[in-house]
Design a protein around this motif. Structure first.
Motif, PDB file in Angstrom:
ATOM      1  N   ASN A  92       0.833  -1.201   0.000  1.00  0.00           N
ATOM      2  CA  ASN A  92       0.000   0.000   0.000  1.00  0.00           C
ATOM      3  C   ASN A  92       0.868   1.251   0.000  1.00  0.00           C
ATOM      4  OD1 ASN A  92      -2.405  -1.391   0.009  1.00  0.00           O
ATOM      5  ND2 ASN A  92      -2.580  -1.390   2.232  1.00  0.00           N
ATOM      6  N   TYR A  96       0.985   4.404  -2.711  1.00  0.00           N
ATOM      7  CA  TYR A  96       0.836   5.824  -2.379  1.00  0.00           C
ATOM      8  C   TYR A  96       2.032   6.628  -2.886  1.00  0.00           C
ATOM      9  CZ  TYR A  96      -2.890   4.245   0.734  1.00  0.00           C
ATOM     10  OH  TYR A  96      -4.031   3.689   1.238  1.00  0.00           O
ATOM     11  N   TYR A 129     -11.541  18.768  -1.905  1.00  0.00           N
ATOM     12  CA  TYR A 129     -12.290  17.910  -0.994  1.00  0.00           C
ATOM     13  C   TYR A 129     -11.657  16.521  -0.901  1.00  0.00           C
ATOM     14  CZ  TYR A 129     -15.945  21.430  -0.676  1.00  0.00           C
ATOM     15  OH  TYR A 129     -16.647  22.589  -0.450  1.00  0.00           O
ATOM     16  N   ALA A 130     -11.152  16.004  -2.020  1.00  0.00           N
ATOM     17  CA  ALA A 130     -10.484  14.698  -1.998  1.00  0.00           C
ATOM     18  C   ALA A 130      -9.224  14.766  -1.136  1.00  0.00           C
ATOM     19  CB  ALA A 130     -10.140  14.264  -3.419  1.00  0.00           C
ATOM     20  N   LEU A 131      -8.505  15.862  -1.209  1.00  0.00           N
ATOM     21  CA  LEU A 131      -7.311  16.035  -0.384  1.00  0.00           C
ATOM     22  C   LEU A 131      -7.672  16.081   1.098  1.00  0.00           C
ATOM     23  CD1 LEU A 131      -4.269  16.556  -0.131  1.00  0.00           C
ATOM     24  CD2 LEU A 131      -4.769  18.985  -0.385  1.00  0.00           C
ATOM     25  N   LEU A 133     -10.354  14.845   2.525  1.00  0.00           N
ATOM     26  CA  LEU A 133     -10.821  13.517   2.907  1.00  0.00           C
ATOM     27  C   LEU A 133      -9.646  12.565   3.111  1.00  0.00           C
ATOM     28  CD1 LEU A 133     -13.203  11.583   3.383  1.00  0.00           C
ATOM     29  CD2 LEU A 133     -13.159  11.102   0.913  1.00  0.00           C
ATOM     30  N   SER A 134      -8.679  12.608   2.224  1.00  0.00           N
ATOM     31  CA  SER A 134      -7.519  11.712   2.362  1.00  0.00           C
ATOM     32  C   SER A 134      -6.716  12.037   3.616  1.00  0.00           C
ATOM     33  CB  SER A 134      -6.640  11.763   1.112  1.00  0.00           C
ATOM     34  OG  SER A 134      -6.029  13.023   0.994  1.00  0.00           O
ATOM     35  N   ILE A 135      -6.649  13.297   3.994  1.00  0.00           N
ATOM     36  CA  ILE A 135      -5.964  13.661   5.239  1.00  0.00           C
ATOM     37  C   ILE A 135      -6.694  13.030   6.423  1.00  0.00           C
ATOM     38  CG2 ILE A 135      -5.442  15.568   6.811  1.00  0.00           C
ATOM     39  CD1 ILE A 135      -4.853  17.257   4.278  1.00  0.00           C
ATOM     40  N   LEU A 137      -8.656  10.393   6.388  1.00  0.00           N
ATOM     41  CA  LEU A 137      -8.607   8.934   6.327  1.00  0.00           C
ATOM     42  C   LEU A 137      -7.234   8.362   6.655  1.00  0.00           C
ATOM     43  CD1 LEU A 137     -10.757   8.225   3.137  1.00  0.00           C
ATOM     44  CD2 LEU A 137     -11.377   7.803   5.525  1.00  0.00           C
ATOM     45  N   PHE A 138      -6.171   9.030   6.219  1.00  0.00           N
ATOM     46  CA  PHE A 138      -4.847   8.427   6.313  1.00  0.00           C
ATOM     47  C   PHE A 138      -3.912   9.091   7.318  1.00  0.00           C
ATOM     48  CE2 PHE A 138      -6.285   7.660   1.885  1.00  0.00           C
ATOM     49  CZ  PHE A 138      -6.459   6.290   2.009  1.00  0.00           C
TER      50      PHE A 138
END
Length: 151
Positions: A92, A96, A129-131, A133-135, A137-138
């Motif tokens: 994974n 990334y 928004y994707a950025l 959300l990824s912050i 989530l990860f």
């Protein structure tokens, strides 16, 4: 100290030969892929930087030298047999890294990867928004001390 010394030593050859003047532009400007020479120069810079980071992160000079000795004497071109959770994390993580490298390469002629003002507003906002959300989530939510506080 060793980390800084190595970075200083790495800068001497291009300064002495005047090679640093050749590298003031964008790599592969106007082209999709770099030349073999550019690829070799990027790989050399990356490898030298990684060697220097060993000295920055090691607890002692002896530990750093042991790490370098193991790099030179151990087969490192194959993926080690890791337990399933770690092996999955490695795969994974590499995925990334590949995504981030692709984003960096695509945006190399811009001031930074989020310089997306040229895109339509909906796409820009979707990326933002994707950025975010990824912050969420990860991001590491546990206690991670800043590396400089460990000295």
């Amino acid at each position: 100290v060793t980390w800084g010394l190595l970075h200083g030593l790495f800068l001497i050859p291009p300064v002495v030969t005047g090679g640093y003047k050749r590298h003031d532009g964008v790599v592969a400007e106007g082209r999709m892929l770099p030349t073999l020479r550019e690829t070799r120069e990027m790989a050399t810079t990356f490898a030298l930087g990684m060697v220097a980071w060993i000295f920055f992160r090691a607890d002692s000079l002896g530990q750093a030298l042991l790490c370098l000795r193991r790099l030179a004497t151990t087969t490192w071109l194959s993926i080690p047999d890791l337990p399933a959770p770690v092996g999955g994390d490695l795969a994974n993580g590499l995925g990334y890294v590949a995504v981030l490298l692709a984003l960096d390469w695509i945006s190399r002629e811009r001031p930074h990867p989020l310089a997306v003002a040229h895109l339509p507003r909906r796409i820009r906002h979707g990326l933002y928004y994707a950025l975010i959300l990824s912050i969420f989530l990860f991001a590491e939510t546990g206690h991670v001390p800043f590396i400089y506080f460990q000295f």
